[in-house]
Each structure stands twice: as C-alpha cells, then as structure tokens.
Design an enzyme around this catalytic site. Structure first.
Site, PDB file in Angstrom:
ATOM      1  CG  ASP A 207      -1.935   1.007   1.311  1.00 57.88           C
ATOM      2  OD1 ASP A 207      -2.702   1.084   0.341  1.00 57.88           O
ATOM      3  OD2 ASP A 207      -2.011   1.750   2.315  1.00 57.88           O
ATOM      4  CD  GLU A 274      -2.009   2.479  -3.604  1.00 59.31           C
ATOM      5  OE1 GLU A 274      -3.053   3.064  -3.918  1.00 59.31           O
ATOM      6  OE2 GLU A 274      -1.527   2.538  -2.461  1.00 59.31           O
TER       7      GLU A 274
HETATM    8  C1  GLC Z   1      -4.113   3.156  -0.631  1.00 59.99           C
HETATM    9  C2  GLC Z   1      -5.320   2.253  -0.640  1.00 59.99           C
HETATM   10  C3  GLC Z   1      -6.508   3.049  -0.225  1.00 59.99           C
HETATM   11  C4  GLC Z   1      -6.273   3.571   1.181  1.00 59.99           C
HETATM   12  C5  GLC Z   1      -4.983   4.356   1.242  1.00 59.99           C
HETATM   13  C6  GLC Z   1      -4.555   4.592   2.661  1.00 59.99           C
HETATM   14  O1  GLC Z   1      -4.189   4.148  -1.590  1.00 59.99           O
HETATM   15  O2  GLC Z   1      -5.468   1.646  -1.888  1.00 59.99           O
HETATM   16  O3  GLC Z   1      -7.692   2.293  -0.278  1.00 59.99           O
HETATM   17  O4  GLC Z   1      -7.331   4.402   1.566  1.00 59.99           O
HETATM   18  O5  GLC Z   1      -3.922   3.671   0.643  1.00 59.99           O
HETATM   19  O6  GLC Z   1      -4.126   3.391   3.227  1.00 59.99           O
END
Ligand code: GLC
Length: 528
Positions: A207, A274
């Site tokens: 993440d 991500e």
């Molecule tokens: C990432 C996740 C999202 C979350 C954020 C904070 O972007 O995909 O869903 O709200 O991180 O953890």
C-alpha cells in the site's frame, strides 16, 4: 516452507493473472452482511474455473476499520469478522491445492491510531515507540510544521496535546504515518513479512508504496494551483505537489532489502507496489535494476484516457524505460477508482470488452478487479449508505470509492447470492450482471474474460516481447509474443494487417474479413 509453495516456479507472476478481491464485497459466509475469508473458500470453484493464478486480498489484519483495514492495529493476525488466522491458513491451503496463490495487502506507510505502538507513542516524548512515527514541533510562531495536506485535502498534521507535538498523517488522522528513518521500523516489518511468508503467503501488494519515506527536513511542498483529481495530474491535487511526502529516494534502498528477503523463498515472494505516480519515468525507478519491486502498478495507464494513442504511448514508454527483463502489470480498475467499464468505457459494453482484450494481451501480468469480469459498472450508492469515511458524500471533491466496491452478484436473487443478511453496501443494482447467468451464456463478458485468461496463460506466460505495429485515432495494432492484436476503438471498421488469417479471438461475436468491425478487438496468431 509449506506444501502449497510449489517450489521451482520462479517468477510465477510473469504473465500470470492476479485477481483482486475486495474481501468485504466478495462472498459472505455467515449472513452478517460482510464478505469474509470463508466466503472466498466457498467460491474457489469459481476462481479455479476462471483460471486465475493468484488472489490479492484487500486488508485482512485487525483494524478499527476507519479505512476498511487500511488502518492496521495488529500486523500479525486476521480480523475476527473475516474469519481469523486459521481461516486464512485454510484459504492459503485450499487455494494452493488448486494451484492458486494468495497475496496480502501490506500497509506499511501508516498504522491505525489504535495500534499499540501509536498508543504508546502518544503517551510521552520518551515513549519507547515515539520514534516509530513522524513528529514535529509547531513553528516558533505557533503555526503548523509545514504546508502538507493529507489525502482528504485537510492539514496533514494533528496536534497531540499531551506532548505538544504534531504527528503526520498522509491519510486520515486515525492513520498516523510511520517513520521509516527509524531502523527499528525496518526490523519490525522484516519480521512481519517473514511471519506471513512462512505461512505460505505468496507476496504483498504494498500500500502507498511510493510514500513510505518522508523528507528528512519536512520541507514545505511546492504550491501548484492546477489541482486536479483522478487523472494524470494527481500529484497536484488540492493545490499542493507531493514533492517531499512521496517518492523520496531512500524508498529504493528499502525495496532492495525487501527484494533480498523475498527471494530467499522458493518460489520467491512477490512485491507488487501501489506505485501511484502519474508518469512512466517516475514508475521506472521502483523496478531498480531488477533489484527492487518485481511489479509496480502502472497508474499512468490507468489514468490515461481510453484512446488508442494515449494508451499505446504509456505502454511504449513503459517497455522502453523499465530495466531490461522487467515484468509489467496492467490493470484498469481497483478499489479506489471508478471501474474501467464506467471510467474508460462509459458504460459501453463493446468498449469494455476491447479494454479487457488489451489488458490481457499486452505482455505482462493481468490484474483483474473482482466483478470487472462480469462487466460490472459503478453503482450509485446514496450518501447515507456509503461506508467510506475518506470519500463519503464526495468529501473534498473526491469520487465516492464505495461505488466501485458494491458486493458481487452471484445470481439474480435479492442478496445477489452474496449474503443472506443485510449487505454492508447495497449489492450491485444490475441483477443481470451475475455469475450464474453469464457462466451459461457463451457470449457473455465473463466467458470472454475467461477465454482471455486462458489465452494469456497459453501465449504470454514468461517474457513475451511487445512491438507496436500501428496506432492512430481509431485503432492500435501490436505484436505481443506470438500474437497480433488489433484494437478498434472507433465506430467504423479498420483494416487487419496483411497476411493475418482468421482471428483466434474477437471481443464480441462478429465476422472479421480483412477488417475488424467498430468497437471490437481481434487477436490473431502472428503471420510473420
Ligand atoms: C491506498 C489504498 C486506499 C487507502 C490508502 C490509505 O491508496 O489503496 O484504499 O485508503 O492507501 O491506506
């Protein structure tokens, strides 16, 4: 090492199909209205039939659910209402027995404010865990430490009255950012990852992968009034560039270390970032020299308009700028964004089919978001039923993420086959878009996606080469491994390259005779 590890399958993710499950919305097994891990086990027949290689589960660790699991209170366990640790072990084992791997979501940018580390850290400046988080004094005039804003567009600092310092949160104030300058944080996460690897977890989707380190001096971010949300200018959202709170150079050293650990296992564990950046040249550094993340989500493609030139450009630049031998991953949807059927295809099923063909036939890993295989579009969930505190009621102009999180429809019954109880979010409103109906309809989007997954596994596993053959305002034609793909976005027919015979797949039931009809993609075996 565990039995289901299937040793020897090095780089198993190359050309694989990953299936992204938003756990709470997939299948409820006990009637509480929330999807759970036992529900996924109940649906393994379906996932095996679909032909996916690995499941990436949205966060499973115990959490107060201020951001539905993206606020972790215990990294070494599983939420009770998802079924607890033993159900996850069972899922890993049962999926493994069918040749499917299980990946978890690792939230390393921040913890929950309910995590024992944070609870202790706020108790005193001398706390053992104080340095696990990012603290700053008010400026001498009493103002905020700097101009950073969080993901909701609000000030990214919250004052901890008891100790007189501010803590940083790039997301909600219930999600305090970890301090990756602290070596003990590294050691904690080394142990956390090892704990899950040893249980047979095949890897992590990381993440906020480009956000872990923050500028050591916490410098002000540049002000940029061209704030735009959800397109390529995401870095300028809310009028402030994310120069010093994302994409810091130190992050790369961290991933080099994580990669060494991941490769101690057989098969190696996958680090899938991500990597929310707007340009391909910002994404490439996360691949390092083949020594950081094995895969980074390609947000430049996700944010590209659904036009042949724009998409082809991202794909071309990606293959040109990633280090030789890198793997790539292609996705059109996720739990944070409007679904590709709505965002890219604007509800036009023919165009959605073209999108599926493209994502499954560019060399690389195909990451499919649950429900997209049915042609699910966004729901329009009324504000009072929305459950996402970050975007509820279009908070700060953000698109409500719940619209892409509607529970899966397995059949046309009122609960959609998802739950016998009252669903946590309304099940997807289009009753026709359901697994049962589409499985028995050879012309459905579901059967197309299943066929694509099989074609992908057969022709594009391993390292297939990509070559752009032609692109204009109407169409994009490329060679991918042994395949030639013509994607026609326009409302008139386009020519098939010379020598290509009959297609081995078309996105919809049409005749292809020297021309690919409007809004259709066709796949050929390479005539050369
Ligand atoms: C990432 C996740 C999202 C979350 C954020 C904070 O972007 O995909 O869903 O709200 O991180 O953890």
């Amino acid at each position: 090492m565990t039995l289901h590890d299937q040793p020897g399958t090095k780089e198993w993710w190359r050309g694989a199909t990953l299936y992204h499950i938003y756990v709470r919305s997939f299948q409820d097994s006990n009637g509480d209205g929330h999807g759970d891990l036992a529900g996924i086990i109940d649906r393994l027949d379906y996932l095996e039939w679909l032909g996916v290689d690995a499941l990436w589960l949205s966060p499973t660790m115990p959490s107060p659910n201020k951001d539905w699991g993206y606020d972790v209170a215990d990294y070494l366990n599983v939420q009770d209402d998802l079924g607890g640790l033993e159900t996850l072990d069972r899922l890993i084992r049962d999926a493994g027995a069918r040749g499917m791997k299980v990946m978890l979501d690792l939230v390393a940018n921040h913890t929950s404010s309910a995590h024992p580390w944070f609870r202790d850290a706020v108790s005193s400046r001398d706390s053992e865990y104080r340095s696990y988080y990012v603290w700053a004094d008010p400026k001498p005039d009493g103002s905020l430490p700097n101009n950073w804003v969080d993901d909701t567009g609000e000030v990214a600092w919250t004052l901890n009255e008891a100790t007189g310092q501010y803590y940083l949160h790039n997301f909600l104030d219930a999600q305090p950012d970890l301090n990756w300058w602290e070596p003990r944080v590294h050691e904690e996460f080394r142990r956390i990852m090892e704990f899950w690897y040893e249980r047979g977890v095949a890897g992590f989707r990381i993440d906020v992968a480009n956000g872990l380190y923050k500028d050591k001096f916490l410098r002000d971010n540049p002000v940029n009034p061209k704030a735009v949300i959800y397109n390529t200018e995401v870095q300028g959202r809310y009028g402030i560039e994310h120069k010093y709170n994302f994409n810091q150079p130190e992050t790369h050293g961290l991933y080099r270390n994580w990669r060494i650990e991941a490769e101690k296992y057989d098969p190696p564990r996958l680090l899938l970032g991500e990597t929310w950046v707007s340009r391909v040249d910002e994404l490439a550094p996360y691949y390092g020299n083949g020594d950081q993340l094995q895969l980074g989500f390609n947000f430049p493609l996700i944010f590209a308009p659904f036009e042949p030139r724009a998409l082809a450009q991202v794909v071309r630049e990606s293959f040109e700028s990633f280090p030789a031998g890198s793997a790539t991953v292609w996705a059109g949807s996720n739990h944070d964004l409007p679904r590709m059927g709505t965002r890219w295809a604007q509800g036009d099923e023919d165009l959605l089919r073209v999108a599926h063909v493209i994502l499954a036939t560019i060399p690389g890993t195909y990451a499919l978001y649950y429900g997209d295989e049915l042609g699910m579009l966004d729901s329009d969930i009324p504000t009072e039923l929305q459950q996402d505190p970050l975007t509820k009621g279009e908070l700060n102009g953000q698109w409500p993420r719940d619209n892409a999180r509607a529970p899966m429809r397995w059949d046309e019954s009122a609960g959609g086959g998802f739950t016998t109880g009252s669903p946590w979010l309304p099940v997807h409103p289009d009753a026709d878009v359901n697994v049962e109906r589409e499985m028995s309809d050879a012309a459905s989007v579901l059967v197309l996606v299943r066929t694509l997954i099989a074609l992908h596994a057969r022709h594009l596993a391993g390292s297939a080469k990509y070559t752009e053959l032609s692109v204009d305002d109407d169409q994009w034609t490329y060679r991918s491994g042994p395949l030639v793909v013509v994607a026609n976005f326009s409302d008139h027919p386009v020519d098939v390259p010379g020598g290509a015979g009959a297609p081995i797949l078309t996105s919809r039931a049409v005749e292809v005779n020297g021309q690919v009809p409007a809004k259709t993609a066709a796949v050929f075996t390479d005539p050369t």
